[in-house]
Design an enzyme around this catalytic site. Sequence first.
Site, short mmCIF file in Angstrom:
data_model
loop_
_atom_site.label_atom_id
_atom_site.label_comp_id
_atom_site.label_asym_id
_atom_site.label_seq_id
_atom_site.Cartn_x
_atom_site.Cartn_y
_atom_site.Cartn_z
N LEU A 535 1.03 -1.27 -0.06
CA LEU A 535 0.08 0.07 0.01
C LEU A 535 0.99 1.17 -0.04
CD1 LEU A 535 -3.01 1.16 0.11
CD2 LEU A 535 -2.65 1.07 2.58
N MET A 538 2.19 2.02 -3.69
CA MET A 538 1.26 2.31 -4.42
C MET A 538 0.90 3.76 -4.18
SD MET A 538 -1.12 -1.11 -5.55
CE MET A 538 -1.62 -1.21 -3.65
N CYS A 539 0.71 3.97 -3.06
CA CYS A 539 0.34 5.74 -2.97
C CYS A 539 1.47 6.42 -2.64
CB CYS A 539 -0.43 5.52 -1.40
SG CYS A 539 -2.04 4.48 -1.45
N THR A 540 1.16 7.78 -2.87
CA THR A 540 2.34 8.76 -2.77
C THR A 540 2.29 9.23 -1.34
OG1 THR A 540 1.77 9.44 -5.24
CG2 THR A 540 2.99 10.84 -3.54
#
Length: 677
Positions: A535, A538-540
């Site tokens: 997670l 995938m996230c900034t």
Amino acid sequence: MTVLQFAPFSSLVQPAFWHELTSLKIDVLQLSDDSVPINASYALGKSIKDRETGKDIALGCNLTVGGGSFSNDSFQLPPNSVRASGILKNFNTVEDFKASDKTAFFNQVTDEIWETAITKRDPSALTKFLVITFADLKKYKFFYWFAFPAFVSKPAWEILDPGWTNADETFSPDALRSIHQHLQANPTPFFLIKSDGNKAEVGDLEKYQEFFAGVTQSSQAIGFHDPSGLPTNPGWPLRNLLAYLAALYPNITTLRILCWRDAEVPSGNAPWKSRFGTVSLPSPIDKSAARPSAVGWEKNVQGKLGARLADLAPMMDPSRLADQAVDLNLKLMRWRILPALDLDKVSSTKCLLLGAGTLGCYVARVLMGWGVRNITFVDSARVSFSNPVRQPLFEFEDCMDGGKVKAVCAADRLKKIFPGVNAVGHELSVPMPGHPVPPASVDKTKKDIETLEKLIDEHDAIFLLMDSRESRWLPTVVGASKGKIILNSALGFDTYLVMRHGARAKITPAGHQRLGCYYCNDVVAPADSLTDRTLDQMCTVTRPGLASIAAATAVELLVSVIQHPKGLLAPAPKPNTPPEDAASEGGILGMIPHQLRGFLAQFRNVPIVGAAYDKCTGCSETVITAYETQGYEMLEKAFNETGYLEKLTGLDKLYEEATAVMENVDFDEAEGDGDDF
């Protein structure tokens, strides 16, 4: 005999006048308080009949200014009106307005009237007026004070018995019709009449002696365009007309006056509205002064000498108020700081934001701050509960029921913030290298690509604000092909990159350094960076303040490019150039870097120049030409085939050559028996 009394002018200011004054102040006058010429008009005097009493009630003796008053070209004279010229002086502060030497200004204008009318024999100056103003452009309140200079006669003129009568008691209907016909074709504030009672001839006031040569006094008359509707009080222009005649022709003691008030020829047996009377001087005019004294400051609504206030805010369309207020701060920049700033170039720039997340929201807000009116969002995601606190165009309610489409929601919120913005949102997935297109999705992918190509073609500047590296590839290729300004912004945890892509080689002049794109430093093509990631990968994951810094920097970079005369081809400062030299060599807003890498942990920005790479998978002529000639066939290979872009650009051979070189290198083994570690 009765002393002659006059109906004073009243100012009638149309709202459009204040709008034009606002534009003049912001765009032309700025900090100057120089006087500017304006135009006004006054119509023939009117009266209406009171239904209850049957008496005539005179309407105002008005001098009107409107939206066209500041330009001779746009000033349109209403029917049955004559022109009056004036002087407007606008002050920068309300304190200056209140403390100004109004007497000195009044005397200056009065001297000009006398000089022009008497010395230069130009009677058009007799109706000249002046107005002082202060424009509070934040609250749309306008303080103003009109003056209509009128010369004081010593002794005063008197009206002889029987006083003012209807003109048809002195002139025949045919004579009045001929006067009316002449004035309809040649509207003029003052004119001469010679009449035997049955017929009349009209002449110019400047030709007084020639026109009346050999004409008996009983056949002479002086006419003027009378703005008064009062039966016994002619309008204000007659005061200066009498002073003019008395100064130029000292032997005059009696004058026959026609106060012209007929806009139309009366029908049937209706009387003419114009008034006629004879005025005289009881003794010769005092010639001791250089010019007569003058009066003329307008009284306010309380009947006292003082300024008036026009408060436009309550009557203005809120959308128009917002539209003018948005540009106010920008236009104020040009007053003292950036006179060369071209705001029209900025406001007319159409911006496409690929990504409506944290970066997209902040970029949009800063673009609006710069006055950009056309903003389009593209995003495939929906608003989630984690978004509103970091993405300022979303609210909690936008997350309900699965969340609103981000692009559409962001566009709607922009229009709520500022109704004057043309904001549109498109729900669209950008196809990416390393993400194969399933057969069932080919049609949708083609449609998405067509939509993206059309959007890029319709916009001037493209912002790449997506989460993943590979999602930036297709708009990089399409934007380079179409010669668009491309701005890229990417975030790390406490670092960011803001860069502008250089122009493609095909349009870059010889000898001009071609700047690289987002992919020019890569030796591999963009690939799937999302699959099989945790997670946090995938996230900034970034510090909350970083996105707003990067977004604002990207917009400021765009504006700097727009203001540079070379635009997309604006050169970047050379490496190791001192900041002050780089700023002086840039545009009016300072240096125009190619890349800015920010380090929030150090509160430091580093400008970098990266040359374009002829084997780049994003902006090389090989890739762009393949896209332009093969279209979707080339794009499909880039999406589906691993290693296609490397093979197309020659990066695969470069990698093989580098590997071969490394394999042929002999490494000397360390001497000694023991380990070095």
